[in-house]
Design an enzyme around this catalytic site. Sequence first.
Site, PDB file in Angstrom:
ATOM      1  N   ASN A   1     -29.844   9.956   0.345  1.00  0.00           N
ATOM      2  CA  ASN A   1     -28.860  10.619   1.203  1.00  0.00           C
ATOM      3  C   ASN A   1     -29.419  10.667   2.625  1.00  0.00           C
ATOM      4  O   ASN A   1     -30.281  11.485   2.940  1.00  0.00           O
ATOM      5  CB  ASN A   1     -28.597  12.033   0.670  1.00  0.00           C
ATOM      6  CG  ASN A   1     -27.485  12.756   1.402  1.00  0.00           C
ATOM      7  OD1 ASN A   1     -27.053  12.339   2.474  1.00  0.00           O
ATOM      8  ND2 ASN A   1     -27.036  13.858   0.833  1.00  0.00           N
TER       9      ASN A   1
ATOM     10  N   LYS B   1     -32.909  12.562   2.248  1.00  0.00           N
ATOM     11  CA  LYS B   1     -33.101  13.269   0.986  1.00  0.00           C
ATOM     12  C   LYS B   1     -33.077  12.242  -0.141  1.00  0.00           C
ATOM     13  O   LYS B   1     -32.168  11.412  -0.200  1.00  0.00           O
ATOM     14  CB  LYS B   1     -32.001  14.313   0.762  1.00  0.00           C
ATOM     15  CG  LYS B   1     -31.950  15.407   1.812  1.00  0.00           C
ATOM     16  CD  LYS B   1     -30.787  16.346   1.529  1.00  0.00           C
ATOM     17  CE  LYS B   1     -30.639  17.404   2.603  1.00  0.00           C
ATOM     18  NZ  LYS B   1     -29.453  18.273   2.355  1.00  0.00           N
TER      19      LYS B   1
ATOM     20  N   ARG C   1     -25.598   7.392  -0.258  1.00  0.00           N
ATOM     21  CA  ARG C   1     -24.452   8.119   0.289  1.00  0.00           C
ATOM     22  C   ARG C   1     -24.062   7.475   1.611  1.00  0.00           C
ATOM     23  O   ARG C   1     -24.856   7.380   2.546  1.00  0.00           O
ATOM     24  CB  ARG C   1     -24.808   9.587   0.534  1.00  0.00           C
ATOM     25  CG  ARG C   1     -23.659  10.364   1.169  1.00  0.00           C
ATOM     26  CD  ARG C   1     -24.116  11.691   1.725  1.00  0.00           C
ATOM     27  NE  ARG C   1     -23.056  12.316   2.528  1.00  0.00           N
ATOM     28  CZ  ARG C   1     -23.278  13.117   3.562  1.00  0.00           C
ATOM     29  NH1 ARG C   1     -24.520  13.385   3.935  1.00  0.00           N
ATOM     30  NH2 ARG C   1     -22.284  13.634   4.238  1.00  0.00           N
TER      31      ARG C   1
ATOM     32  N   ASP D   1     -18.263   9.105   0.989  1.00  0.00           N
ATOM     33  CA  ASP D   1     -17.741  10.459   1.174  1.00  0.00           C
ATOM     34  C   ASP D   1     -16.225  10.480   1.294  1.00  0.00           C
ATOM     35  O   ASP D   1     -15.587  11.499   1.036  1.00  0.00           O
ATOM     36  CB  ASP D   1     -18.350  11.082   2.439  1.00  0.00           C
ATOM     37  CG  ASP D   1     -19.547  11.964   2.135  1.00  0.00           C
ATOM     38  OD1 ASP D   1     -19.640  12.464   1.004  1.00  0.00           O
ATOM     39  OD2 ASP D   1     -20.383  12.148   3.022  1.00  0.00           O
TER      40      ASP D   1
ATOM     41  N   GLY E   1     -22.307  23.493   7.048  1.00  0.00           N
ATOM     42  CA  GLY E   1     -23.656  23.134   7.454  1.00  0.00           C
ATOM     43  C   GLY E   1     -23.611  22.698   8.900  1.00  0.00           C
ATOM     44  O   GLY E   1     -22.678  23.025   9.637  1.00  0.00           O
ATOM     45  N   SER E   2     -24.622  21.933   9.330  1.00  0.00           N
ATOM     46  CA  SER E   2     -24.593  21.405  10.693  1.00  0.00           C
ATOM     47  C   SER E   2     -23.349  20.577  10.923  1.00  0.00           C
ATOM     48  O   SER E   2     -22.784  20.556  12.012  1.00  0.00           O
ATOM     49  CB  SER E   2     -25.849  20.561  10.943  1.00  0.00           C
ATOM     50  OG  SER E   2     -26.992  21.382  10.898  1.00  0.00           O
ATOM     51  N   GLY E   3     -22.937  19.856   9.870  1.00  0.00           N
ATOM     52  CA  GLY E   3     -21.612  19.254   9.821  1.00  0.00           C
ATOM     53  C   GLY E   3     -20.800  20.088   8.858  1.00  0.00           C
ATOM     54  O   GLY E   3     -21.226  20.314   7.721  1.00  0.00           O
TER      55      GLY E   3
ATOM     56  N   GLU F   1     -25.453  16.319  -3.582  1.00  0.00           N
ATOM     57  CA  GLU F   1     -24.816  15.007  -3.460  1.00  0.00           C
ATOM     58  C   GLU F   1     -25.603  13.917  -4.175  1.00  0.00           C
ATOM     59  O   GLU F   1     -25.012  12.976  -4.738  1.00  0.00           O
ATOM     60  CB  GLU F   1     -24.641  14.664  -1.975  1.00  0.00           C
ATOM     61  CG  GLU F   1     -23.620  15.542  -1.285  1.00  0.00           C
ATOM     62  CD  GLU F   1     -23.842  15.701   0.210  1.00  0.00           C
ATOM     63  OE1 GLU F   1     -22.843  15.813   0.950  1.00  0.00           O
ATOM     64  OE2 GLU F   1     -25.018  15.732   0.638  1.00  0.00           O
TER      65      GLU F   1
END
Length: 448
Positions: free
Chosen positions: A16, A23, A111, A167, A229-231, A431
């Site tokens: 990710n 991640k 992702r 996504d 989150g940040s996004g 995710e």
Amino acid sequence: MSADPAPKHGLILAVNAGSSSLKISLFKRDGASSESPHDIVDLLLTSTITNISQPPASFSFQLASHAEGREAKQEPVKSIKDHASAFQHFLDYLKREASIDRSEIVHICHRVVHGGDYFEPVVITDESYHYIERLSDLAPLHNGGALSVMKACIQELPNANSIAYFDTSFHRTMPQHISMYPIRQDIAKKRGLKKYGFHGLSYAYILRAVSSFLGKDPSQTSLIVMHLGSGASMCAIKHGKSLDTTMGLTPVSGLPGATRSGAIDPSLIFHYTNRAGRISHDRSVAVNVHVTEAEDILNKRSGWAALTGTTDFGTIVHEMKAVEARRERGEAVAEEEGKWKVAFDIMLDRILGYLGAYYVKLGGEVDALVFSGGIGERSVELREAVVEHAKCLGFALDPQANGEVDGRDGAVVDIGKLKDMRRVLVCRTDEQLEMAKECAMSPKFWQQ
């Protein structure tokens, strides 16, 4: 790169790539049936690399309870300069400290934020790679990092399938009248101009986890989910399918983020950049704003960082409370210090606007409000403020449970007072796990 079905007991690597992070989770397929998706993979280890764009990068490596090897916690690594070198460092560490042979990895799940017209996972080939590459302008903070990791995987793990998970796929069920923009459709269709929606892997995981927690079939579950989150984005899920979501053609629309503006008047960008220093339609003071510059301003130079100077929402909440405490003690508070509460209130207001709209779109049939993402999972104060305003819709918060989320185990934590309809939940989204499960359950990727 192989495109053949893999041995049943091969390992699955889930990757990710964020704008400045990576991640990684490694799973083994345990042979459970696809009818039991919650038990189909076992986690072996996780790794997180942060601050990639602001070196030195920080490297963490954590083993599952039944694995052996040396763990690492936020170790600075000067050799990491980009996503590709971050992935290479992980592979080197994996071999050196965990004694796992990279040849055992048969599938690598990536992702990918924007999939365009791809609605199902695809094995990365030259054709699919270049298609995703062309979509990078629509998701400039993420697609580029994913592509560089794909290149590294193809080079370093040539016998493993690199598979892209999008996504945007989760939102393919949105009705046409929701996904379509009211512009000329001959141009829109030719250029792919429509609402795609994002955070789909997170929403798919949340739907699966929450429906299981509620004891309901996903096809009978309706939720309002906040991935904060940040996004940040929100999604209305009706009977297990995405009905609407806040992000649109690109992730910049909808809720504000750490550096994203969220939904604004489209003409604002022209007045923001003109030479008049004020709103003006005088062509002589207009600036020819290129798409790349507009994207840069709205994606990277806006959001609560533009309002407060920090991308850390936790810092915003801490400073807001500190200022309020000083005011209550009768101490002087400078006008500029009000920026913390303004940033918090803007985020709260935009969440409430979409929450109310989605409640109506779902006809009031909402099994749960679900908080997720880094902020949704950690911000006691934001959850409290949202649910306080949603009391008029029948939602109620258990303050003690809300304050104890960090100390509770499990993917889903109940923080509401009601135990039938109108639940209030926190879901720790994953995710990487969602990709691994989807991969493990797909017969086409495995030898029968």
